[in-house]
Write a protein that holds these residues in place. Structure first.
Motif, PDB file in Angstrom:
ATOM      1  N   ALA A 172      53.282  68.041  28.551  1.00  0.00           N
ATOM      2  CA  ALA A 172      53.647  69.477  28.697  1.00  0.00           C
ATOM      3  C   ALA A 172      55.063  68.674  28.180  1.00  0.00           C
ATOM      4  O   ALA A 172      55.467  67.875  27.755  1.00  0.00           O
ATOM      5  CB  ALA A 172      53.856  69.384  30.023  1.00  0.00           C
ATOM      6  N   PRO A 173      56.266  69.803  27.680  1.00  0.00           N
ATOM      7  CA  PRO A 173      57.462  69.668  26.696  1.00  0.00           C
ATOM      8  C   PRO A 173      58.174  68.345  27.367  1.00  0.00           C
ATOM      9  O   PRO A 173      58.235  69.105  28.675  1.00  0.00           O
ATOM     10  CB  PRO A 173      58.230  71.441  26.692  1.00  0.00           C
ATOM     11  CG  PRO A 173      56.903  72.214  27.027  1.00  0.00           C
ATOM     12  CD  PRO A 173      55.669  71.461  27.776  1.00  0.00           C
ATOM     13  N   HIS A 174      58.728  67.691  26.643  1.00  0.00           N
ATOM     14  CA  HIS A 174      59.310  67.530  26.758  1.00  0.00           C
ATOM     15  C   HIS A 174      61.268  67.158  26.183  1.00  0.00           C
ATOM     16  O   HIS A 174      60.766  66.986  25.160  1.00  0.00           O
ATOM     17  CB  HIS A 174      58.805  65.082  26.008  1.00  0.00           C
ATOM     18  CG  HIS A 174      59.015  63.930  27.688  1.00  0.00           C
ATOM     19  ND1 HIS A 174      60.341  63.652  26.828  1.00  0.00           N
ATOM     20  CD2 HIS A 174      59.150  63.848  28.320  1.00  0.00           C
ATOM     21  CE1 HIS A 174      60.831  62.631  27.935  1.00  0.00           C
ATOM     22  NE2 HIS A 174      59.049  62.516  28.650  1.00  0.00           N
ATOM     23  N   ASP A 175      62.343  66.850  26.992  1.00  0.00           N
ATOM     24  CA  ASP A 175      63.502  66.400  26.893  1.00  0.00           C
ATOM     25  C   ASP A 175      63.189  65.068  26.744  1.00  0.00           C
ATOM     26  O   ASP A 175      63.972  64.169  26.611  1.00  0.00           O
ATOM     27  CB  ASP A 175      63.993  67.072  28.331  1.00  0.00           C
ATOM     28  CG  ASP A 175      64.127  68.302  28.565  1.00  0.00           C
ATOM     29  OD1 ASP A 175      63.963  69.396  27.263  1.00  0.00           O
ATOM     30  OD2 ASP A 175      64.500  68.833  29.826  1.00  0.00           O
ATOM     31  N   ALA A 176      63.048  64.980  24.693  1.00  0.00           N
ATOM     32  CA  ALA A 176      63.317  63.046  24.683  1.00  0.00           C
ATOM     33  C   ALA A 176      64.880  63.001  24.924  1.00  0.00           C
ATOM     34  O   ALA A 176      64.898  61.622  24.360  1.00  0.00           O
ATOM     35  CB  ALA A 176      62.384  63.665  23.265  1.00  0.00           C
ATOM     36  N   MET A 177      65.604  63.416  24.520  1.00  0.00           N
ATOM     37  CA  MET A 177      66.904  62.502  24.213  1.00  0.00           C
ATOM     38  C   MET A 177      67.024  61.735  25.147  1.00  0.00           C
ATOM     39  O   MET A 177      68.175  60.727  24.869  1.00  0.00           O
ATOM     40  CB  MET A 177      68.022  63.439  24.644  1.00  0.00           C
ATOM     41  CG  MET A 177      69.337  63.163  23.613  1.00  0.00           C
ATOM     42  SD  MET A 177      69.896  61.759  22.227  1.00  0.00           S
ATOM     43  CE  MET A 177      71.240  61.285  22.521  1.00  0.00           C
ATOM     44  N   ASP A 178      66.997  62.741  26.747  1.00  0.00           N
ATOM     45  CA  ASP A 178      67.623  61.753  27.861  1.00  0.00           C
ATOM     46  C   ASP A 178      66.829  59.939  27.805  1.00  0.00           C
ATOM     47  O   ASP A 178      67.035  59.260  28.121  1.00  0.00           O
ATOM     48  CB  ASP A 178      67.073  61.967  29.193  1.00  0.00           C
ATOM     49  CG  ASP A 178      67.609  61.635  30.419  1.00  0.00           C
ATOM     50  OD1 ASP A 178      68.683  61.750  30.318  1.00  0.00           O
ATOM     51  OD2 ASP A 178      66.941  60.887  31.178  1.00  0.00           O
ATOM     52  N   THR A 179      65.365  60.473  27.340  1.00  0.00           N
ATOM     53  CA  THR A 179      64.678  59.271  27.569  1.00  0.00           C
ATOM     54  C   THR A 179      64.867  57.854  26.158  1.00  0.00           C
ATOM     55  O   THR A 179      65.179  57.157  26.411  1.00  0.00           O
ATOM     56  CB  THR A 179      63.047  59.259  27.478  1.00  0.00           C
ATOM     57  OG1 THR A 179      62.977  59.815  28.894  1.00  0.00           O
ATOM     58  CG2 THR A 179      62.357  58.407  26.667  1.00  0.00           C
ATOM     59  N   ILE A 180      64.888  58.246  25.275  1.00  0.00           N
ATOM     60  CA  ILE A 180      65.467  57.823  24.476  1.00  0.00           C
ATOM     61  C   ILE A 180      66.997  57.520  24.583  1.00  0.00           C
ATOM     62  O   ILE A 180      67.275  56.028  24.257  1.00  0.00           O
ATOM     63  CB  ILE A 180      65.528  58.638  22.860  1.00  0.00           C
ATOM     64  CG1 ILE A 180      64.459  59.335  22.468  1.00  0.00           C
ATOM     65  CG2 ILE A 180      66.685  58.183  21.603  1.00  0.00           C
ATOM     66  CD1 ILE A 180      64.105  59.961  21.193  1.00  0.00           C
ATOM     67  N   GLN A 181      68.272  58.496  24.934  1.00  0.00           N
ATOM     68  CA  GLN A 181      69.200  57.405  25.224  1.00  0.00           C
ATOM     69  C   GLN A 181      69.350  56.668  26.309  1.00  0.00           C
ATOM     70  O   GLN A 181      69.714  55.657  25.924  1.00  0.00           O
ATOM     71  CB  GLN A 181      70.795  58.569  25.605  1.00  0.00           C
ATOM     72  CG  GLN A 181      71.715  57.872  26.042  1.00  0.00           C
ATOM     73  CD  GLN A 181      73.124  58.850  24.885  1.00  0.00           C
ATOM     74  OE1 GLN A 181      72.339  60.562  25.138  1.00  0.00           O
ATOM     75  NE2 GLN A 181      73.729  59.472  24.812  1.00  0.00           N
ATOM     76  N   TYR A 182      68.774  56.620  27.416  1.00  0.00           N
ATOM     77  CA  TYR A 182      68.550  55.910  28.362  1.00  0.00           C
ATOM     78  C   TYR A 182      67.906  54.762  28.552  1.00  0.00           C
ATOM     79  O   TYR A 182      68.393  53.395  28.596  1.00  0.00           O
ATOM     80  CB  TYR A 182      67.594  56.009  29.628  1.00  0.00           C
ATOM     81  CG  TYR A 182      67.188  55.959  30.920  1.00  0.00           C
ATOM     82  CD1 TYR A 182      67.938  55.288  31.369  1.00  0.00           C
ATOM     83  CD2 TYR A 182      65.528  55.104  30.909  1.00  0.00           C
ATOM     84  CE1 TYR A 182      67.892  53.839  32.449  1.00  0.00           C
ATOM     85  CE2 TYR A 182      65.392  53.698  31.830  1.00  0.00           C
ATOM     86  CZ  TYR A 182      67.099  53.358  32.612  1.00  0.00           C
ATOM     87  OH  TYR A 182      65.934  52.353  33.158  1.00  0.00           O
ATOM     88  N   ALA A 183      66.983  54.432  26.903  1.00  0.00           N
ATOM     89  CA  ALA A 183      66.134  53.191  26.616  1.00  0.00           C
ATOM     90  C   ALA A 183      67.215  52.544  25.863  1.00  0.00           C
ATOM     91  O   ALA A 183      67.486  50.876  26.018  1.00  0.00           O
ATOM     92  CB  ALA A 183      64.964  53.842  25.587  1.00  0.00           C
TER      93      ALA A 183
END
Length: 512
Positions: A172-183
């Motif tokens: 499914a479409p993923h909001d990548a920024m939150d994951t990248i920033q959190y990581a």
């Protein structure tokens, strides 16, 4: 609208007509040698800056218009202070590299004095022994390659965090920024405090950091104008900052004290969750020789930890988002990169190691092209002239604030072919970016990390992280554009220059 802005807007209606005739330019003796710029209202500043109160024009757009009108070096007045903006790479090299220490200082921050804080952090400290000590400690004890290897377990853990979170939504479409920033924030917290914290604690620290940073950048600029008056007009803002600082202290101090205990007991801890070395360890060992050989106070350590988290998280996560957005928009480039990764690592390894990433020229080209076209900071941190100096035939007076327009240099049509296109091949042999030196020591073509004596201390570390995480994200997933939700490269200025419409992508696992 705040009372101060209402008063300032009212002043604009009357004062300019009374003073522009007498004070409309930079003419008159020594002042005539200042870089060109718009007329200024005495005591208040340049009319174009004051008019922003009414027009709300983005600062970068305003500066681009001024550069187009006046040339590649422009002066503005902000209250009684002179601020100079440089958009030309040759002038930047002359000022920052050839000029030596003349621009190695930082302007003071009025809000810090009002809050009773000193400037004992690397990004704000004056050019002197305290700054040299703090920077040397960061570079040699935390960011040096020999130390960086000690953080490999943290990077591997964060790699797994990213993969697990990105897999959660399937295709499914993923909001990548939150994951990248959190990581990225997880990684910096682990490196800073030496402890792997649970997600709830990491989110609490992240929220505290962001709330403080946003409030400082959006609400504290008023104290640059007549602080003796504004500290009374906006006392509520100072009280708000005190509260945000207390919240930060409540979160950070137990972690710092835990590290004190760790060091006291000879480094005995849970090897699964505790690193043998951390940034806090180095701060606990620092002594300030010019101040009676005293140790850093808890508040100074907290501010240095906060600086470490801010400097490493937003810039890296912003650069990663822009690079991944370009790879989504340019699937042929993504596949060429994936082919290089596969040829180097195969499918048996659990991850692309840092050593593998260092031996991938196309990967490095992709990262450099991302930093050229989309530098996370469109301006370097401001410099302060320690003495009168000449740049491009103009006077930069002692005490002036000088800034450099990073994005303008990386997108200069006279220097780069098709600068607004994403072409990693330009950094391979035969390309117009072949052999580019991002340190700018011999000449500036792009300067995403700044140049000169105040160049970013984490340059090599940031490049390593970008290469490592880009390689692993491309190895794990095919990043595809979402139909009806296409990638939009419009920009938005926050602490860094981010995507106005955060990246959404459909992620197809390449490995089972």
């Amino acid at each position: 609208m705040d009372t101060w802005y209402v008063a300032l807007a009212a002043t604009l209606v009357v004062v300019p007509f009374l003073w522009l005739t007498l004070f409309g330019g930079n003419g008159g003796g020594k002042r005539g040698r200042l870089p060109p710029g718009p007329p200024a209202v005495p005591f208040l500043g340049s009319v174009v800056l004051l008019s922003r109160v009414l027009t709300d024009v983005e600062p970068e757009l305003l500066l681009q218009r001024l550069i187009d009108r006046y040339g590649p070096i422009v002066s503005l007045r902000m209250g009684s202070r002179v601020s100079v903006f440089v958009a030309d790479r040759h002038l930047a090299h002359k000022a920052l590299v050839e000029g030596g220490a003349a621009l190695a200082d930082r302007p003071s921050v009025p809000a810090s004095r009002l809050l009773g804080e000193n400037d004992n952090i690397i990004t704000r400290a004056g050019y002197g022994p305290v700054w040299r000590l703090l920077r040397r400690n960061l570079v040699s004890e935390t960011l040096h390659p020999s130390r960086a290897r000690m953080f490999a377990p943290a990077r591997s853990w964060v790699h797994r965090v990213i993969v697990d979170k990105l897999r959660e939504s399937g295709q499914a479409p993923h909001d990548a920024m939150d994951t990248i920033q959190y990581a990225m924030f997880c990684l910096l917290v682990n490196m800073c405090f030496g402890e792997r914290l649970d997600e709830g604690m990491v989110r609490s620290i992240e929220d505290a950091q962001r709330d403080l940073l946003i409030y400082i950048t959006s609400q504290m600029a008023v104290f640059a104008y007549f602080p003796a008056i504004t500290k009374h007009l906006f006392r509520g803002r100072l009280e708000k900052i005190y509260g945000l600082r207390r919240r930060q202290r409540e979160l950070f101090l137990p972690l710092i004290n835990a590290r004190r205990e760790y060091k006291k007991h000879g480094g005995e801890a849970n090897k699964e969750t505790t690193l043998e070395h951390s940034y806090v360890d180095t701060l606990l060992d620092i002594k300030l020789p010019d101040e009676g050989n005293r140790a850093l106070t808890d508040d100074e350590i907290i501010k240095l930890c906060s600086e470490f988290l801010n400097a490493g998280t937003d810039t890296t996560s912003t650069a990663l988002q822009w690079i991944m957005a370009e790879l989504v928009k340019n699937p042929a480039i993504q596949e060429k990169l994936r082919d290089e990764i596969t040829a180097k690592t195969g499918d048996d390894q659990p991850e692309v190691s840092e050593e593998d990433a260092h031996d991938m020229p196309y990967l490095r080209a992709v990262v450099l092209e991302g930093l050229r076209k989309h530098p996370p900071g469109h301006f370097v941190l401001p410099h302060r002239a320690a003495e009168d100096m000449e740049v491009g035939g103009y006077l930069i007076p002692k005490g002036a604030t000088v800034n450099f327009m990073v994005a303008e240099m990386g997108r200069d049509e006279q220097e780069w072919k098709k600068p607004m296109e994403f072409i990693p091949e330009r950094f391979l042999p035969g390309g117009d970016g072949e052999g580019v030196d991002v340190t700018g020591s011999k000449g500036i073509r792009m300067m995403p990390f700044g140049v000169g004596r105040r160049i970013c201390a984490g340059l090599s570390f940031a490049m390593n992280h970008l290469e490592y995480f880009v390689a692993n994200m491309v190895r794990e997933f095919e990043w595809k554009e979402v139909a009806g939700d296409e990638v939009d490269f419009a920009e938005k200025r926050e602490f860094t220059t981010v995507m106005a419409k955060p990246l959404r992508a459909r992620l197809v696992p390449r490995r089972t």
